[in-house]
Write an enzyme that holds these catalytic residues in place. Structure first.
Site, PDB file in Angstrom:
ATOM      1  N   ARG A 160      21.119 141.997  -5.331  1.00 46.85           N
ATOM      2  CA  ARG A 160      21.305 140.663  -4.752  1.00 46.85           C
ATOM      3  C   ARG A 160      22.750 140.531  -4.298  1.00 46.85           C
ATOM      4  O   ARG A 160      23.659 141.134  -4.869  1.00 46.85           O
ATOM      5  CB  ARG A 160      20.976 139.579  -5.768  1.00 46.85           C
ATOM      6  CG  ARG A 160      19.550 139.637  -6.311  1.00 46.85           C
ATOM      7  CD  ARG A 160      19.338 138.578  -7.388  1.00 46.85           C
ATOM      8  NE  ARG A 160      17.971 138.582  -7.920  1.00 46.85           N
ATOM      9  CZ  ARG A 160      17.589 139.297  -8.972  1.00 46.85           C
ATOM     10  NH1 ARG A 160      18.481 140.059  -9.611  1.00 46.85           N
ATOM     11  NH2 ARG A 160      16.335 139.257  -9.390  1.00 46.85           N
ATOM     12  N   HIS A 265      19.316 139.292   1.643  1.00 51.45           N
ATOM     13  CA  HIS A 265      18.035 139.524   0.981  1.00 51.45           C
ATOM     14  C   HIS A 265      17.136 140.424   1.827  1.00 51.45           C
ATOM     15  O   HIS A 265      16.241 141.082   1.295  1.00 51.45           O
ATOM     16  CB  HIS A 265      17.346 138.192   0.688  1.00 51.45           C
ATOM     17  CG  HIS A 265      16.826 138.095  -0.708  1.00 51.45           C
ATOM     18  ND1 HIS A 265      17.646 138.113  -1.822  1.00 51.45           N
ATOM     19  CD2 HIS A 265      15.567 138.005  -1.190  1.00 51.45           C
ATOM     20  CE1 HIS A 265      16.913 138.016  -2.909  1.00 51.45           C
ATOM     21  NE2 HIS A 265      15.650 137.966  -2.557  1.00 51.45           N
ATOM     22  N   HIS A 291      13.438 142.779 -11.571  1.00 55.83           N
ATOM     23  CA  HIS A 291      12.399 141.750 -11.696  1.00 55.83           C
ATOM     24  C   HIS A 291      11.909 141.692 -13.141  1.00 55.83           C
ATOM     25  O   HIS A 291      11.647 142.731 -13.759  1.00 55.83           O
ATOM     26  CB  HIS A 291      11.208 142.064 -10.790  1.00 55.83           C
ATOM     27  CG  HIS A 291      11.476 141.796  -9.349  1.00 55.83           C
ATOM     28  ND1 HIS A 291      10.736 142.369  -8.327  1.00 55.83           N
ATOM     29  CD2 HIS A 291      12.397 141.015  -8.733  1.00 55.83           C
ATOM     30  CE1 HIS A 291      11.195 141.954  -7.170  1.00 55.83           C
ATOM     31  NE2 HIS A 291      12.194 141.129  -7.384  1.00 55.83           N
ATOM     32  N   TYR A 300       5.529 143.548  -2.505  1.00 55.95           N
ATOM     33  CA  TYR A 300       5.964 144.562  -1.550  1.00 55.95           C
ATOM     34  C   TYR A 300       4.880 145.602  -1.290  1.00 55.95           C
ATOM     35  O   TYR A 300       4.991 146.382  -0.344  1.00 55.95           O
ATOM     36  CB  TYR A 300       7.223 145.262  -2.061  1.00 55.95           C
ATOM     37  CG  TYR A 300       8.403 144.341  -2.184  1.00 55.95           C
ATOM     38  CD1 TYR A 300       9.118 143.944  -1.063  1.00 55.95           C
ATOM     39  CD2 TYR A 300       8.793 143.839  -3.421  1.00 55.95           C
ATOM     40  CE1 TYR A 300      10.196 143.088  -1.167  1.00 55.95           C
ATOM     41  CE2 TYR A 300       9.865 142.983  -3.537  1.00 55.95           C
ATOM     42  CZ  TYR A 300      10.563 142.606  -2.406  1.00 55.95           C
ATOM     43  OH  TYR A 300      11.629 141.751  -2.517  1.00 55.95           O
TER      44      TYR A 300
END
Length: 321
Positions: A160, A265, A291, A300
């Site tokens: 991030r 992102h 995550h 994804y």
């Protein structure tokens, strides 16, 4: 909408908004949103002849969901996500009324918001990422070296933007390095949500860009500051901000001629998408992204319509005539 609401509804609405503002400490903007959503709902109840919350039926709340989606009350039709937000306000009001002893039951408890479509994250193609990174940091000055290292690291780690600009120099580890050898492996320690740390490998392109920045770029930027341990520095020698990192990416995208919207992102999405397309296990990607649940990572793995068409055309024996 009726010009006025029954005083019984107005009184309970005033009490609930006061509860939200005083006891729950909601901001002025949030309170205004609640007032707007619940006033629309109260007018809906008034049209049905419901003067008290105790008179409201589950069917009335269900009908309101349809009203919101269609705009049949003369108001703006709402998207599934906005409808879900408005329904959450309605549920909160009914729960409050029940807790205060104004109603015996909550007619909204079993009413569900419309299902929201799950959008695929936007990811750049491998070629677009290569063009973007090639366009970052053109030149050999401290700032170009920093910009190239920043974007290479974002894509190499899937970090991030807040994690990457928050890095200190000692968060980068060089495994296998001694006085006689170049590093065989590089890793970076990213501090994610909930202060959870994870160690992520750094690819050779990012490692080379980082090496160049640390040797020839960062010392020049650090000379203007006061000795911050931050990895990425601005021209004043202070830690690079998230906003400045965004600007670095925007400039690179413009130079690369990429028309699609690009954000930090986007590089994170591209990192995950390209790993999975290359055969990486979803649980490995989950760990790399930080995550908490594999469910978040599994978005994804969804196949785009374009990919479906390409596979169909290439594999079905009667796809092409």
């Amino acid at each position: 909408m009726p010009d006025t609401l029954p005083e019984t509804l107005q009184a309970v609405l005033r009490d609930y908004l006061a509860h939200l503002g005083v006891e729950r400490g909601l901001s002025g903007n949030t309170l205004a949103a609640y007032r707007r959503d619940l006033t629309r709902y109260a007018h809906h109840l008034a049209r049905l002849g419901r003067a008290r919350l105790a008179d409201v039926l589950e069917a009335d709340v269900t009908a309101y969901v349809s009203v919101l989606r269609q705009g049949s009350d003369g108001g703006t039709p709402l998207s599934p996500s906005s409808t879900a937000r408005a329904l959450a306000a309605v549920r909160g009001w009914h729960r409050f009324a029940q807790a205060e002893g104004l109603t015996d039951a909550d007619p909204s408890a079993e009413v569900h918001a419309p299902q929201q479509l799950r959008r695929l994250p936007h990811a750049l193609s491998v070629d677009d990422v290569a063009r973007l990174l090639a366009a970052a940091g053109t030149g050999d000055g401290p700032v170009p070296l920093r910009d190239r290292a920043l974007l290479e690291l974002l894509y190499s780690t899937g970090g991030r933007i807040s994690e990457v600009v928050g890095l200190d120099v000692d968060a980068v580890g060089w495994l296998g390095r001694d006085d006689a050898e170049e590093p065989e492996h590089a890793v970076v320690r990213l501090l994610g949500k909930g202060s959870k740390e994870r160690v992520v490998p750094v690819g050779s392109y990012a490692r080379t860009a980082l090496d160049a920045y640390l040797v020839r770029g960062r010392p020049a930027l650090a000379a203007a500051g006061r000795g911050t341990p931050a990895l990425f520095l601005n021209t004043r020698g202070a830690r690079l901000s998230r906003q400045s990192a965004w600007a670095v990416l925007r400039r690179a995208a413009e130079r690369a001629g990429i028309d699609a919207p690009v954000s930090p992102h986007t590089l994170r999405h591209s990192f995950a998408t390209h790993l999975l397309a290359g055969g990486a296990d979803v649980r490995v990607v989950q760990e790399l992204l930080g995550h908490a649940s594999v469910t978040t990572t599994q978005i994804y793995t969804m196949v785009t319509p374009e990919a479906l068409r390409e596979v169909y055309a290439a594999t079905h024996p009667r796809a092409l005539g």
